[in-house]
Design a protein around this motif. Structure first.
Motif, PDB file in Angstrom:
ATOM      1  N   ASP A  84      -4.289  -8.284   1.861  1.00  0.00           N
ATOM      2  CA  ASP A  84      -4.927  -7.399   2.849  1.00  0.00           C
ATOM      3  C   ASP A  84      -6.431  -7.273   2.614  1.00  0.00           C
ATOM      4  O   ASP A  84      -7.118  -6.594   3.374  1.00  0.00           O
TER       5      ASP A  84
ATOM      6  N   ASP B 299      -4.749  -2.318  -0.525  1.00  0.00           N
ATOM      7  CA  ASP B 299      -3.474  -1.993  -1.159  1.00  0.00           C
ATOM      8  C   ASP B 299      -3.651  -1.590  -2.620  1.00  0.00           C
ATOM      9  O   ASP B 299      -3.018  -0.630  -3.089  1.00  0.00           O
TER      10      ASP B 299
ATOM     11  N   SER C 293       3.280  -7.601   2.567  1.00  0.00           N
ATOM     12  CA  SER C 293       3.006  -7.028   1.241  1.00  0.00           C
ATOM     13  C   SER C 293       3.773  -7.832   0.188  1.00  0.00           C
ATOM     14  O   SER C 293       3.189  -8.665  -0.507  1.00  0.00           O
TER      15      SER C 293
ATOM     16  N   GLY D  57       0.812  -1.214   0.000  1.00  0.00           N
ATOM     17  CA  GLY D  57       0.000   0.000   0.000  1.00  0.00           C
ATOM     18  C   GLY D  57       0.843   1.261   0.000  1.00  0.00           C
ATOM     19  O   GLY D  57       1.445   1.623  -1.015  1.00  0.00           O
TER      20      GLY D  57
ATOM     21  N   ASN E  95      -0.461  -6.319  -3.922  1.00  0.00           N
ATOM     22  CA  ASN E  95      -0.818  -7.284  -2.873  1.00  0.00           C
ATOM     23  C   ASN E  95      -2.332  -7.283  -2.640  1.00  0.00           C
ATOM     24  O   ASN E  95      -2.944  -6.227  -2.459  1.00  0.00           O
TER      25      ASN E  95
END
Ligand code: GDP
Ligand code: CA
Length: 319
Positions: A37, A49, A205, A9, A34
């Motif tokens: 999340d 993200d 990530s 992010g 990613n």
């Protein structure tokens, strides 16, 4: 030049903005985002993200906060709370809700996440090709032990609700082992002239992206140089709680330990901050070319200089 960047992010998005400032006209940037999340809230699919990258590069981000939309209002959230419907700890603004409604509607109509992301980017024009790491559902969970015992909770609950205040015992990217890279991901890696690991979280990530079968292997096998930038400066994450999740995978929170965690089979070049110049020799001894440059993304110029340093290191390792 075809550049591929793996990104989480905030750290990833800010770096990518600097990268866009320094690449030559005609260079193509593909971002593999990613999706570990991701979370379902209020019946909606939220991809924090991907949205942070999209809003940051598309000019819609809340700058100070680093995530969410600028100029938000929270009427929907307040109305939900009035019904007693939570969770209240995840900050979804009204404008942001619209993104999640569009995404959820398209997913329900049968479009894969990659196609949905492309459609959302039609509006935001981020100037990069943004691909989710996978169209398959992957959700990172964190094992913790607290007064309720030992249990696994969603990464967002660990990060946003608990502020990583309890130790993470294990990080489990649920679904990653059977997920397939999204269309275009392996092709982009294979065709890349340069692969970048921005200063994104190495565990939740970039680590999650690499956990999708085929992606780590493709990066390791790529002909292109792979250059990463340390998200750790002076033994601490610049912002966030990356040290907590590094500890869970047994990695020290230091610029050199993160480089060695990726390993020389994955990264060819590594940038550490000038504060960590003392660790350059250790990283080089592990077979990774290393330079110390300022790595604080304090403003666009500083971030662009970091991107330039990454491009220069790539040229050097290309030899
Ligand atoms: P998230 O998904 O929003 O947590 O964002 P990322 O995973 O892309 O990036 C988070 C990481 O960025 C954190 O672990 C920080 O260590 C790192 N980070 C944030 N700001 C900076 C910065 O200015 N310089 C460097 N080197 N790292 C940063
Ligand atoms: Ca994230």
């Amino acid at each position: 030049m075809r550049i591929v960047a793996l990104a989480g992010g905030i750290g990833g998005a800010r770096f990518l903005r600097g990268l866009k400032d320094v690449v030559a006209p005609g260079d193509e940037i593909t971002v593999i985002g990613n999706t570990g999340d991701d979370i379902h809230l209020f019946g909606l699919k939220v991809c924090p993200d991907l949205d942070t990258v999209m809003y940051t590069l598309g000019g819609g981000i809340h700058e100070e906060q680093g995530w969410g939309r600028a100029g938000e209002s929270f009427a929907v959230k307040e109305e939900l709370a009035a019904y007693g419907v939570g969770p209240s700890w995840f900050g979804l603004g009204d404008k942001d809700f619209a993104t999640h409604i569009v995404r959820t509607q398209m997913l329900a109509a049968g479009y894969p996440l990659s196609a949905v992301t492309e459609a959302l980017c039609d509006r935001w024009q981020p100037g990069v090709r943004l691909l989710p790491m996978s169209d398959d559902r992957v959700e990172t969970h964190v094992r913790i032990t607290d007064d309720q015992g030992t249990r696994a909770i969603h990464f967002q609950e660990y990060w946003v609700k608990l502020h990583a205040a309890v130790d993470a015992e294990a990080i489990i990217p649920v679904g990653a082992d059977t997920a397939k890279p999204a269309p275009g991901v392996l092709e982009a890696i294979g065709a890349a002239d340069l692969i970048l690991f921005p200063p994104s979280n190495p565990v939740v990530s970039i680590g999650t992206i690499l956990a999708v079968p085929g992606i780590r292997e493709a990066v390791a096998a790529a002909g292109a140089p792979v250059v990463g930038l340390s998200p750790i400066i002076g033994g601490a994450p610049v912002r966030g709680m990356a040290d907590k999740v590094l500890a869970a995978v047994g990695v020290e929170a230091s610029a050199s330990a993160v480089a060695l965690h990726y390993g020389a089979d994955l990264v060819d070049g590594w940038l550490v901050d000038v504060a960590d110049a003392g660790s350059v020799a250790e990283v080089e001894a592990a077979g990774i070319s290393c330079r110390a440059v300022p790595l604080l993304m304090t403003d666009p110029a500083a971030t662009a200089a970091m991107a330039r340093a990454a491009l220069e290191l790539a040229e050097q390792v290309r030899g």
